[in-house]
Write a protein that holds these residues in place. Structure first.
Motif, short mmCIF file in Angstrom:
data_model
loop_
_atom_site.label_atom_id
_atom_site.label_comp_id
_atom_site.label_asym_id
_atom_site.label_seq_id
_atom_site.Cartn_x
_atom_site.Cartn_y
_atom_site.Cartn_z
N ASP A 304 -9.62 -16.49 13.90
CA ASP A 304 -9.01 -15.27 13.65
C ASP A 304 -9.44 -14.68 12.45
O ASP A 304 -9.29 -15.44 11.26
CB ASP A 304 -7.60 -14.93 13.87
N VAL A 305 -9.63 -13.31 12.02
CA VAL A 305 -9.77 -12.81 10.60
C VAL A 305 -8.25 -12.14 10.10
O VAL A 305 -8.04 -11.31 10.85
CB VAL A 305 -10.84 -11.75 10.63
N SER A 306 -7.77 -12.70 9.24
CA SER A 306 -6.82 -12.13 8.59
C SER A 306 -7.24 -10.98 7.86
O SER A 306 -8.09 -11.32 7.06
CB SER A 306 -5.94 -13.17 7.75
N MET A 307 -6.43 -9.87 7.57
CA MET A 307 -6.69 -8.61 6.85
C MET A 307 -6.21 -8.87 5.31
O MET A 307 -6.39 -7.76 4.72
CB MET A 307 -6.34 -7.55 7.62
N LEU A 308 -5.60 -9.67 5.14
CA LEU A 308 -4.94 -9.94 3.68
C LEU A 308 -5.87 -9.57 2.63
O LEU A 308 -5.83 -8.69 1.63
CB LEU A 308 -4.15 -11.25 3.56
N PHE A 309 -7.12 -10.41 2.86
CA PHE A 309 -8.10 -10.13 1.76
C PHE A 309 -9.10 -9.24 2.18
O PHE A 309 -9.73 -8.33 1.75
CB PHE A 309 -8.80 -11.33 1.35
N LEU A 310 -9.67 -9.35 3.70
CA LEU A 310 -10.66 -8.58 4.09
C LEU A 310 -10.46 -7.21 4.58
O LEU A 310 -11.08 -6.47 4.55
CB LEU A 310 -11.18 -9.29 5.29
N GLY A 311 -9.03 -7.06 4.56
CA GLY A 311 -8.80 -5.45 4.95
C GLY A 311 -9.24 -4.58 3.73
O GLY A 311 -9.17 -3.44 3.83
N MET A 312 -9.55 -5.14 2.39
CA MET A 312 -10.00 -4.41 1.27
C MET A 312 -11.49 -3.61 1.64
O MET A 312 -11.82 -2.70 1.03
CB MET A 312 -10.54 -5.14 0.21
N ALA A 313 -11.85 -3.98 2.95
CA ALA A 313 -13.14 -3.33 3.13
C ALA A 313 -12.79 -1.80 4.00
O ALA A 313 -13.65 -0.92 4.08
CB ALA A 313 -14.01 -4.08 4.38
N ASP A 314 -11.46 -1.68 4.55
CA ASP A 314 -11.12 -0.45 4.94
C ASP A 314 -10.94 0.78 4.12
O ASP A 314 -10.54 0.80 3.10
CB ASP A 314 -9.68 -0.71 5.62
N THR A 315 -11.49 1.94 4.72
CA THR A 315 -11.55 3.12 3.73
C THR A 315 -10.63 4.41 4.59
O THR A 315 -10.59 5.32 4.27
CB THR A 315 -12.98 3.66 3.66
N SER A 316 -9.83 3.85 5.73
CA SER A 316 -9.29 4.70 6.55
C SER A 316 -7.89 4.97 6.23
O SER A 316 -7.40 5.87 6.80
CB SER A 316 -9.31 4.40 8.14
N GLY A 317 -7.34 4.07 5.41
CA GLY A 317 -6.00 4.28 5.02
C GLY A 317 -5.12 3.17 5.79
O GLY A 317 -3.85 3.23 5.55
N ALA A 318 -5.62 2.83 6.93
CA ALA A 318 -4.87 1.81 7.86
C ALA A 318 -4.43 0.47 7.03
O ALA A 318 -3.18 0.03 7.27
CB ALA A 318 -5.76 1.29 8.89
N TYR A 319 -5.35 0.09 6.11
CA TYR A 319 -5.04 -1.13 5.41
C TYR A 319 -3.82 -0.71 4.48
O TYR A 319 -2.69 -1.63 4.44
CB TYR A 319 -6.11 -1.75 4.46
N ASP A 320 -3.64 0.50 3.75
CA ASP A 320 -2.76 0.83 2.87
C ASP A 320 -1.24 0.86 3.67
O ASP A 320 -0.29 0.20 3.41
CB ASP A 320 -2.99 2.14 2.56
N ALA A 321 -1.33 1.35 4.95
CA ALA A 321 -0.37 1.38 5.98
C ALA A 321 0.08 -0.03 6.20
O ALA A 321 1.21 -0.33 6.37
CB ALA A 321 -0.43 2.13 7.07
N TRP A 322 -0.71 -0.86 6.53
CA TRP A 322 -0.61 -2.12 6.88
C TRP A 322 0.15 -3.15 5.74
O TRP A 322 1.19 -3.71 5.98
CB TRP A 322 -1.68 -2.94 7.50
N LEU A 323 -0.22 -2.93 4.60
CA LEU A 323 0.31 -3.43 3.54
C LEU A 323 1.73 -2.96 3.23
O LEU A 323 2.66 -3.62 2.71
CB LEU A 323 -0.52 -3.22 2.21
N ALA A 324 2.06 -1.72 3.49
CA ALA A 324 3.50 -1.26 3.01
C ALA A 324 4.43 -1.39 4.38
O ALA A 324 5.59 -1.27 4.06
CB ALA A 324 3.23 0.46 3.21
N THR A 325 3.92 -2.05 5.35
CA THR A 325 4.83 -2.87 6.26
C THR A 325 4.97 -4.08 6.18
O THR A 325 4.47 -5.03 5.71
CB THR A 325 4.27 -2.58 7.67
N PRO A 326 6.50 -4.72 6.18
CA PRO A 326 6.99 -5.86 5.98
C PRO A 326 6.00 -6.87 6.80
O PRO A 326 5.69 -6.57 8.03
CB PRO A 326 8.60 -5.66 6.67
N MET A 327 5.88 -7.87 6.17
CA MET A 327 4.81 -8.74 6.69
C MET A 327 5.13 -9.04 8.33
O MET A 327 4.21 -9.20 8.84
CB MET A 327 4.63 -10.16 5.97
N ILE A 328 6.38 -9.33 8.46
CA ILE A 328 6.75 -9.64 9.94
C ILE A 328 6.57 -8.77 10.89
O ILE A 328 6.52 -9.04 11.97
CB ILE A 328 8.19 -10.50 9.85
N ASN A 329 6.27 -7.37 10.35
CA ASN A 329 6.40 -6.51 11.42
C ASN A 329 4.68 -5.81 11.40
O ASN A 329 4.66 -4.68 12.03
CB ASN A 329 7.25 -5.15 10.98
#
Length: 554
Positions: A304-329
Motif C-alpha cells: 500500500d502507498v501511504s500518503m504521509l509523504f507521497l500526498g505532497m503530489a496532490d494539488t486538489s486540497g484533499a491532502y491538506d484536508a487529510w492532514l488536518a484530520t486526526p490520524m486515527i480518523n
C-alpha cells in the motif's frame, strides 16, 4: 549461543585436542579447507563472478525479505500491515523500538543481513588472498587483465558488503584480506569506521581498474557478472563511483551528520557516475531475485502507498484536508496531480481505467502508481492506507511465474539528485536545478525549475497546482516547496523500490522520519552472545538512536 552452549563447545574442543595426542592424525573433511576451495583458476574467478549476485540477489543477499521490508515501512516508502518480516511493527505509529532480546519476533531477519554481509566480506577477502597467491606462484586466470578484473570486482563486492552493513547497523567488524581466518573474531567498531573501510575498498577497485594491466587489454576486462549487463572498464568505474556517492551520503544518521558529508566528493563521484540506470535482469531460474519487491506486488497488506509523504503530489486540497484530520480518523482520498507518474482522472473509476483496470500491467504509460480497484482495498491504519499501489515494477510478478524482467538496482536519477543536493548545500543553486529537472520534467512532466527560480528559498512554480506541496506542520496546511523539497520529492519517486532502503537512508539524514523511528539496527543479539557481550535495543520515542521530531513535525 548461550553461556552453557559456549562452555560445552570449549569442553568439546578441549577433549578433541587431548584425543588427538593419542591417535593417528586424520584429516577431517568437515573442516574448511580454504586453499582447496580456492585452488584453481576456475574456483577463484567464480567467487568474483558471483560476488555481486551473492551480496545482493540470492536468498542471502540484501535484496531479499530480511531488513528491506522494515526499512521501507520505517521510511513510509511502503505501508505494510502484515507481520511478515516485522513490517507491521516497524510501520506502527507511535514508533516502537527494535527488540533485540533473545528469540524476539524479528530475530532471524535482524540477524540475516548482518551475518550474510559479514560472511561475504570474509569469503571475498579469502578469494582476494587466494588470487594474489595464485598469481605470485606464476599462474593466471587467462591474462594480466583478467587477473586485474577479478581483483577489481573483488574489492567492489567487498566494499558493497561492508558498505551495506555500515548503512544499516550501528557497529560491525571490519574484514580485510589481511584479517586472520582463525582465532578470535575481529573487534566490533562503529558504523562510520566500517564505512570508511568500505569506501577504501571501492577506491582499491578503482585503482586496479585503472591500472596498466587493464588499460593494456581493455577487451579482457569486460564481463557480464551483473545479469543482463555487459560491463566494460569505463562502465565499471562509473558503477563504483556511483556507489561511493550513495554510501558517502547515505551513512549519515542525522541532519547534522548529513550536513557534514563531504559534498564536494559526493558531487565528484555522482557526476562521474552512471549515465543510465543500472538495470539487472531478474530471474528466479537464473538465481537473480529481488524478493522484497516481488512480494510487495502481491498487494493486500504488502504494497500500500501511504500518503504521509507521497500526498505532497496532490494539488486538489484533499491532502491538506487529510492532514488536518486526526490520524486515527483519516480516510483515503483521491489524489489529483499534474505529475504524469500518477494516474489522472476526476474520479476513482477513471483513474483505475487509466491504470489499466484490475489486471493492469505497466507498459509505456510512465505510471509509477496505480489507483487500485475498490474491491481490493486492504485494511490498515487510516494514515497508512490509500487508494494507491506501487505499480512501476508490477510486471515482475504478473507477467510470468519466474518473476523475470528488468529491475533498477541503481537509478541514474539518484546520482543526479545526490549531486544536486551537494550543489544546493554548497550554495550553487544554478548547477542543482537542471539535475532536479532531469526527472521532474522528462518523467513527471512538471514545470522546470532551471531559469525559473533563482534561490534556494524560492517556491517551485505552479501556484496552487505546484508540486510538491509541503506540510508546514504535522496538521498542515501545505505550501509550495523549495528546490530542496522538489529534490526530495523526485528522490522519493525515482528511487522507490530500487536499491536497498533508499528512502530510509535519505530521510534519516534529512530529518524527515517519523519521531521515534530507529535510525539504525543494533548488532544482533546472536552476534553479541558469541562475543560474550551484552545486547541492546535501539529506537522508539525517547530511546537511543531514534529520530527526533523532524522536518514536517510527524
Amino acid at each position: 549461543m548461550n553461556k552453557l552452549a559456549t562452555g560445552l563447545v570449549v569442553v568439546a574442543a578441549t577433549f578433541a585436542a587431548a584425543a588427538c595426542k593419542d591417535v593417528l592424525g586424520v584429516n577431517n573433511p568437515n573442516n574448511p579447507n580454504i586453499a582447496q576451495v580456492y585452488g584453481t583458476a576456475t574456483d577463484i574467478e567464480a567467487v568474483f563472478a558471483q560476488g555481486f549476485l551473492q551480496v545482493g540477489f540470492t536468498n542471502s543477499g540484501v535484496h531479499t525479505n530480511n531488513l528491506a521490508p522494515q526499512l521501507n515501512a520505517m521510511s513510509l516508502e511502503n505501508y505494510g500491515n502484515v507481520a511478515n518480516f516485522d513490517m507491521v511493527y516497524r510501520a506502527a505509529i507511535p514508533r516502537r523500538f527494535i527488540d533485540n532480546s533473545v528469540n524476539n519476533s524479528g530475530a532471524g531477519v535482524h540477524y540475516a543481513d548482518f551475518q550474510n554481509m559479514q560472511k561475504q566480506a570474509r569469503a571475498l577477502s579469502n578469494a582476494i588472498n587466494a588470487l594474489d597467491a595464485f598469481v605470485a606462484a606464476g599462474h593466471t586466470l587467462g591474462s594480466a587483465s583478467q587477473n586485474a578484473r577479478a581483483r577489481a570486482w573483488g574489492f567492489l563486492e567487498l566494499g558493497l558488503a561492508q558498505g551495506y552493513t555500515a548503512l544499516m547497523y550501528d557497529s560491525a567488524a571490519i574484514v580485510l584480506p589481511a584479517t586472520p581466518t582463525t582465532g578470535a573474531p575481529p573487534a566490533l567498531v562503529g558504523h562510520a569506521n566500517v564505512m570508511t573501510q568500505a569506501l577504501a575498498d571501492l577506491d582499491s577497485a578503482l585503482t586496479i581498474a585503472r591500472s596498466s594491466a587493464v588499460t593494456g587489454s581493455l577487451a579482457a576486462f569486460t564481463s557480464t557478472w551483473i545479469n543482463g549487463v555487459s560491463i566494460d572498464q569505463p562502465t565499471f568505474i562509473k558503477i563504483v563511483r556511483s556507489y561511493q556517492a550513495r554510501f558517502r551520503a547515505g551513512v549519515a544518521r542525522t541532519p547534522t551528520e548529513r550536513a557534514a558529508v563531504d559534498w564536494t566528493q559526493v558531487i565528484a563521484d555522482a557526476t562521474n557516475g552512471i549515465t543510465s540506470d543500472l538495470v539487472v535482469q531478474l530471474s528466479i531460474q537464473a538465481g537473480w531475485q529481488q524478493q522484497e519487491v516481488t512480494n510487495a506486488y502481491r498487494y493486500q497488506g504488502w504494497g500500500d502507498v501511504s500518503m504521509l509523504f507521497l500526498g505532497m503530489a496532490d494539488t486538489s486540497g484533499a491532502y491538506d484536508a487529510w492532514l488536518a484530520t486526526p490520524m486515527i480518523n483519516r480516510q483515503a482520498f483521491l489524489l489529483k496531480t499534474p505529475d504524469a507518474r500518477w494516474p489522472a482522472g476526476e474520479d476513482r473509476a477513471t483513474q483505475n481505467t487509466v491504470s489499466g483496470g484490475p489486471n493492469g500491467v505497466p507498459g509505456n504509460s510512465g505510471l509509477y502508481f496505480r489507483n487500485r480497484p475498490a474491491g481490493e482495498d486492504p485494511p490498515g491504519d487510516p494514515w497508512g492506507t490509500s487508494f494507491y499501489d506501487h505499480f512501476r515494477f508490477r510486471y515482475l510478478t504478473v507477467s510470468n511465474s519466474d518473476n523475470a524482467g528488468a529491475w533498477i538496482e541503481f537509478p541514474k536519477a539518484e546520482v543526479d539528485l545526490l549531486a544536486a543536493e551537494g550543489y544546493l548545500r554548497k550554495g550553487d543553486v544554478a548547477s542543482a536545478l537542471p539535475l532536479i529537472d532531469n526527472s521532474r520534467v522528462s518523467k513527471g512532466k512538471l514545470p522546470k525549475l532551471a531559469g525559473v527560480i533563482a534561490t534556494a528559498t524560492d517556491p517551485v512554480p505552479g501556484g496552487g497546482a505546484c508540486v510538491p506541496r509541503v506540510p508546514t506542520g504535522p496538521s498542515g496546511p501545505t505550501a509550495c516547496g523549495t528546490a530542496m523539497e522538489a529534490l526530495k520529492y523526485e528522490y522519493r519517486i525515482e528511487t522507490y523500490f530500487t536499491g536497498y532502503g533508499q528512502w530510509f537512508q535519505a530521510e534519516r539524514g534529512w530529518g524527515d522520519l517519523v519521531e521515534g523511528t530507529p535510525l539504525e539496527f543494533p548488532v544482533p543479539y546472536q552476534e553479541m552472545q558469541v562475543r560474550l557481550l551484552p545486547f541492546y535495543n535501539l529506537g522508539g520515542i525517547g530511546g537511543p538512536s531514534a529520530a527526533a521530531k523532524g522536518t514536517y513535525g510527524f
